[in-house]
Enzyme design. Structure first.
Site, PDB file in Angstrom:
ATOM      1  N   ASP A  77     -59.355 107.268 -43.335  1.00 52.36           N
ATOM      2  CA  ASP A  77     -58.463 107.777 -42.294  1.00 52.36           C
ATOM      3  C   ASP A  77     -57.007 107.436 -42.566  1.00 52.36           C
ATOM      4  O   ASP A  77     -56.100 108.199 -42.236  1.00 52.36           O
ATOM      5  CB  ASP A  77     -58.890 107.267 -40.911  1.00 52.36           C
ATOM      6  N   GLU A 118     -48.791 103.928 -36.084  1.00 56.73           N
ATOM      7  CA  GLU A 118     -50.155 104.019 -36.591  1.00 56.73           C
ATOM      8  C   GLU A 118     -50.237 103.594 -38.060  1.00 56.73           C
ATOM      9  O   GLU A 118     -51.185 102.923 -38.465  1.00 56.73           O
ATOM     10  CB  GLU A 118     -50.617 105.465 -36.438  1.00 56.73           C
ATOM     11  N   GLU A 170     -55.518 115.992 -32.746  1.00 53.69           N
ATOM     12  CA  GLU A 170     -55.276 114.816 -31.896  1.00 53.69           C
ATOM     13  C   GLU A 170     -56.331 114.694 -30.803  1.00 53.69           C
ATOM     14  O   GLU A 170     -56.813 113.603 -30.503  1.00 53.69           O
ATOM     15  CB  GLU A 170     -53.885 114.914 -31.268  1.00 53.69           C
ATOM     16  N   GLU A 240     -63.437 118.040 -38.774  1.00 51.32           N
ATOM     17  CA  GLU A 240     -63.600 116.729 -38.130  1.00 51.32           C
ATOM     18  C   GLU A 240     -65.050 116.254 -38.240  1.00 51.32           C
ATOM     19  O   GLU A 240     -65.296 115.073 -38.479  1.00 51.32           O
ATOM     20  CB  GLU A 240     -63.159 116.782 -36.661  1.00 51.32           C
TER      21      GLU A 240
HETATM   22  C1  LIG Z   1     -59.537 112.810 -39.391  1.00 52.16           C
HETATM   23  C2  LIG Z   1     -58.585 112.493 -38.290  1.00 52.16           C
HETATM   24  N1  LIG Z   1     -58.393 113.376 -37.305  1.00 52.16           N
HETATM   25  C3  LIG Z   1     -57.533 113.102 -36.314  1.00 52.16           C
HETATM   26  C4  LIG Z   1     -56.823 111.932 -36.294  1.00 52.16           C
HETATM   27  C5  LIG Z   1     -55.891 111.646 -35.154  1.00 52.16           C
HETATM   28  N2  LIG Z   1     -54.546 111.925 -35.476  1.00 52.16           N
HETATM   29  C6  LIG Z   1     -53.720 110.978 -35.963  1.00 52.16           C
HETATM   30  O1  LIG Z   1     -54.005 109.827 -36.095  1.00 52.16           O
HETATM   31  C7  LIG Z   1     -57.041 111.029 -37.334  1.00 52.16           C
HETATM   32  N3  LIG Z   1     -56.402 109.848 -37.395  1.00 52.16           N
HETATM   33  N4  LIG Z   1     -57.924 111.333 -38.301  1.00 52.16           N
END
Ligand SMILES: Cc1ncc(CNC=O)c(N)n1
Length: 251
Positions: A77, A118, A170, A240
């Site tokens: 991530d 983040e 998000e 996702e």
């Molecule tokens: C794979 C994925 N999707 C969405 C997010 C959330 N957006 C930013 O942090 C994230 N961190 N990772």
């Protein structure tokens, strides 16, 4: 295939009817309309659920998560978020070029400020879990997702389409991690900070504001742009799911 298409068309017809009913109700007794995005989430509920109630998320919520899976997700991530920052910047640029209303810019910029924190958080969290970020190679699903982000950065992609993608990316994290913090969740103490990063109420409200901004654009968009935005939303949800699936490699 033909049969599926017919079903899809029937579904679309039903959607239209539902929306008309909703609209007529809203004019008579002030029931609030579902925005375009909420209508799509309803229409594609099973895919939305696959993205926000994935077995990995369920395992965090019920306390059975495999910690090597969690470490793998964390490392992957971090790479994703590094690709997400330039994507967010591209949405900001599109907003500045295309919209009449500076509220969009402010909301997007707020999201980017959170991304700044983040990135620092990933470093801290990685050292807490003994994950060496610099040694991590992106896995296939991550590479695929990052190249999809890159494709959305093209100036050919309409602002409304990119904004919808931004919301979807998000919102999946917000919804998934807020679920792990609900009453009755058995999330391990050492994972709560991660869940809180995306599951907190302020981020939830920010996602709602972003959804409103996207709805406003979708409402005034052409049918063609609306179709593209819906397709992009579906693609984000699929990506996702594949991203969460990655945490399970080798267990
Ligand atoms: C794979 C994925 N999707 C969405 C997010 C959330 N957006 C930013 O942090 C994230 N961190 N990772």
């Amino acid at each position: 295939m033909l049969h599926e298409r017919e079903e899809e068309e029937e579904e679309e017809e039903m959607d239209k009817q539902q929306q008309q009913q909703q609209e007529s109700r809203s004019s008579s007794n002030k029931k609030v309309d579902l925005g375009v995005i909420a209508t799509w989430v309803k229409k594609h509920a099973s895919l939305y659920e696959a993205a926000t109630r994935h077995p990995f998320i369920e395992s965090i919520r019920n306390g059975t998560v495999d910690l090597s899976s969690f470490r793998r997700w964390l490392g992957q991530d971090n790479i994703f978020v590094r690709a997400f920052v330039p994507f967010a910047a591209s949405v900001l640029v599109k907003a500045c070029n295309e919209t009449d209303d500076s509220s969009d810019m402010e909301v997007i910029l707020g999201g980017m400020a959170a991304l700044n924190d983040e990135l620092a958080w990933f470093k801290k969290e990685a050292s807490k879990w003994g994950v060496t970020l610099s040694a991590i190679v992106p896995l296939a699903a991550n590479v695929g997702y990052c190249s999809f982000l890159k494709s959305l950065m093209s100036s050919e992609v309409e602002y409304t389409v990119a904004l919808t993608a931004f919301w979807a990316i998000e919102a999946v994290y917000q919804d998934s991690f807020a679920y792990c913090l609900e009453e009755g969740a058995e999330t391990l103490e050492e994972l709560k900070e991660t869940c809180y990063r995306w599951g907190n109420d302020d981020f939830g409200e920010w996602c709602c504001t972003l959804e409103e901004r996207a709805n406003r654009r979708l409402q005034m968009a052409s049918e063609d742009v609306r179709k593209k935005a819906e397709a992009v939303l579906l693609r984000v949800l699929e990506l996702e799911v594949e991203f969460w699936d990655m945490s399970r490699v080798g267990i």
